[in-house]
Motif scaffolding. Structure first.
Motif: not given
Ligand code: B4P
Length: 191
Positions: A23-52
């Motif tokens: 509606x506003x044509x602005x950027x969407x920043x979802x920390x949940x989506x970014x974290x789930x992507x990091x977990x899926x890709x197995x990045x360092x961040x994803x590995x640290x975030x997964x158990x939490x």
């Protein structure tokens, strides 16, 4: 300008954010989506975030704040951004304020989606049935609701004190909720 969706897990932040950024044509920043992507890709961040995430806890502030800082520096955020699921603690809100003041920017509007706890449980269990998200088990849902009460709920007062808070009834269909969101946003965004 920056907009924020605040609300308990399952309140419709992700659902309403998808509509609002279009509606506003602005950027969407979802920390949940970014974290789930990091977990899926197995990045360092994803590995640290997964158990939490799987135990329904918040991911440590230092990891999330870094992730948001990187995302806000991307060019599509220049026109404005919608933060969905961030900040989730007073510490995260203060880090965001510091970051924004360095950029001569500010939070313009914080929208709280208000939904009855039984309805939150119902929505997340339904999502678990449809999507199989690993943090939508009954035990984890209870933990997430509890973490929201103790750690995220104090943000309502934090932003109320800054006079930028709007509470929106998050019950009803996604379309009905979005009509209420638009009334609030139109008042602030085009003011
Ligand atoms: P999120 O991805 O933000 O998950 P959420 O709180 O459950 O909200 P979500 O946006 O997905 O759900 P929505 O209400 O739209 O966070 C997941 C985890 O990541 C956290 O527990 C934490 O571990 C970590 N995390 C994220 N951000 C963090 C941060 N800043 N700091 C630390 N850790 C962080 O929708 C829920 C369901 O309801 C959907 O299935 C949807 O289809 C349905 N629904 C929505 N609106 C509806 C309506 N009006 N009627 C019926 N159903 C509806």
């Amino acid at each position: 300008m920056l907009l924020i969706f605040l609300g308990p897990p399952g309140s419709g932040k992700g659902t309403q954010s998808a509509r609002l950024v279009e509606y506003l044509n602005i950027a969407h920043l979802s920390t949940g989506d970014l974290l789930r992507k990091a977990v899926r890709e197995g990045t360092d961040l994803g590995q640290q975030a997964a158990s939490h995430m799987e135990s329904g806890q918040l991911v440590p502030d230092s990891l999330v704040v870094h992730l948001v800082g990187e995302r806000l520096a991307q060019p599509d955020c220049e026109r404005g951004s919608l933060l969905d699921g961030f900040p989730r603690s007073i510490n995260q809100a203060q880090s965001l304020d510091e970051h924004l003041s360095e950029q001569a920017s500010r939070v313009g509007l914080v929208m709280v989606l208000k939904v009855d706890e039984d309805e939150l449980r119902r929505r997340m269990l339904e999502r678990s049935r449809l999507e199989g998200r690993s943090d939508d088990t009954p035990e984890t849902i209870e933990k997430r609701i509890q973490v929201h009460r103790t750690t995220t709920q104090p943000l309502v007062q934090y932003y109320q004190d800054r006079d930028i808070l709007a509470t929106i009834d998050g019950s009803g269909t996604p379309d009905e909720v979005f009509e209420r969101v638009k009334v609030v946003v139109d008042r602030h965004w085009h003011a």
